[in-house]
Design a protein around this motif. Structure first.
Motif, short mmCIF file in Angstrom:
data_model
loop_
_atom_site.label_atom_id
_atom_site.label_comp_id
_atom_site.label_asym_id
_atom_site.label_seq_id
_atom_site.Cartn_x
_atom_site.Cartn_y
_atom_site.Cartn_z
N ASN A 1 15.08 -6.25 51.94
CA ASN A 1 15.18 -5.57 50.88
C ASN A 1 14.16 -4.59 50.84
OD1 ASN A 1 17.37 -6.98 50.14
ND2 ASN A 1 16.16 -8.55 48.82
N LEU B 1 15.26 -0.60 50.10
CA LEU B 1 14.83 0.38 49.13
C LEU B 1 14.22 1.56 49.61
CD1 LEU B 1 12.92 -2.47 46.86
CD2 LEU B 1 14.92 -0.95 46.29
N ASP C 1 7.19 -4.07 45.39
CA ASP C 1 7.54 -3.61 46.51
C ASP C 1 7.74 -1.88 46.22
OD1 ASP C 1 7.53 -5.97 47.18
OD2 ASP C 1 9.51 -6.18 47.69
N TRP D 1 11.02 -6.69 43.51
CA TRP D 1 11.03 -5.17 43.67
C TRP D 1 10.17 -4.34 42.97
CZ3 TRP D 1 17.02 -4.56 43.84
CH2 TRP D 1 17.44 -5.18 45.26
N ARG E 1 12.92 -10.71 51.58
CA ARG E 1 12.09 -9.65 51.03
C ARG E 1 11.92 -8.35 51.80
NH1 ARG E 1 6.54 -10.48 47.33
NH2 ARG E 1 6.26 -8.34 46.58
#
Length: 313
Positions: free
Chosen positions: A182, A186, A122, A119, A179
């Motif tokens: 997610n 986010l 990301d 994250w 991933r």
């Protein structure tokens, strides 16, 4: 909104049991959390409330358990009889699977730290994508000859997913199974958090910001269920922002013979700016995840030592 970020572990836990080829621990986790059908593919917010740290600490407090598993033995044939004999009953064997909640919690923390490291990257990708939205908007506006917002169907280029794909394709370390899901979550949560912050800021300014506050509040509340709440399809963050950017300016009545003109594009630009701040703040929190876990790891180690001292394994 960090609690909302951690709600994506609803999906992670289902991936966790698949990755470890440990459906029995996974089933125990499901039972402990009260998860039922449908959450494995849930993509959105509000699946579970509260603090995940509290959930994990409560999980570690659970006593060791044993799951009895029944498995069919291979083949029917036994005692000299043919395995193709249809009159022979199926043979089943039962065995015990030990469940250690402290061990499961420690494994979850390790994987959560892996996801936090992802994250950090990301969120940086989302910062870069966010920075190009307004330039993209004005480029498209120029190409369209300056059409009114209501006449256009595309506000900006949606490149966040492509930017993540380029990053992961060149990465040395493989990604976690969820991933991309997610990443989209986010994106959605940061958009919602930024919108909430702008609404709170406008409300705090009182009379001078009454027009943009009332307009944005109505726009957001009418679309919260469609874009943010519950299980969602991918790309909802871009959908919300694009609809806002394509809205034409409109009058807002704030009282008797009082009115003002709301500027949706101006509000969108403000949300985009605020979203950058949200993303950078969350990135710092993700960088700090190992230290955030330190107290919980100490508690887990203490429980393991208590078990060893009492003769447990």
């Amino acid at each position: 909104c960090i609690r909302s970020i951690y709600s994506s572990f609803v999906q992670f836990l289902h991936s966790f049991k698949t990755e470890l080829r440990d459906p029995h621990s996974g089933k125990w986790i499901d039972d402990f959390l009260g998860m039922t059908g449908g959450l494995a593919n849930f993509h959105g917010t509000g699946a579970l409330g509260g603090s995940w740290d509290a959930v994990l600490l409560a999980m570690a407090e659970q006593p060791k358990d044993v799951v009895v598993v029944s498995a069919k033995r291979r083949g029917r044939g036994h005692g000299g009889w043919s395995k193709d004999n249809p009159y022979l009953p199926e043979r089943w064997v039962e065995f015990d699977i030990d469940i250690d909640p402290v061990s499961i919690t420690a494994r979850i923390l390790s994987v959560r730290e892996q996801i936090a490291r992802e994250w950090v990257v990301d969120l940086g990708v989302l910062v870069d994508s966010n920075a190009g939205i307004l330039d993209s908007y004005y480029e498209i506006l120029k190409e369209s000859g300056g059409d009114e917002p209501g006449l256009r169907t595309v506000a900006f280029r949606r490149d966040a997913g492509d930017m993540l794909l380029n990053r992961t394709n060149s990465a040395v370390v493989s990604s976690s199974p969820l991933r991309h899901g997610n990443f989209d979550l986010l994106h959605l949560l940061a958009t919602q958090a930024a919108t909430h912050r702008i609404l709170e800021d406008l409300m705090g300014k009182g009379e001078v910001a009454k027009v943009p506050f009332r307009w944005l509040r109505e726009f957001y509340t009418k679309r919260a269920a469609e874009y943010f709440d519950g299980d969602q399809i991918f790309g909802r963050a871009d959908d919300f922002l694009e609809e806002l950017m394509l809205k034409s300016p409109s009058s807002v009545y704030t009282g008797f013979q009082k009115a003002g003109l709301a500027d949706p594009m101006g509000l969108a630009a403000t949300i985009i700016k605020e979203r950058k701040d949200v993303l950078v703040e969350w990135q710092k929190v993700m960088l700090d995840t190992p230290s955030i876990h330190s107290d919980m790891r100490k508690a887990l180690l203490s429980k393991q030592m208590e078990a060893w001292g009492s003769g447990g394994s």
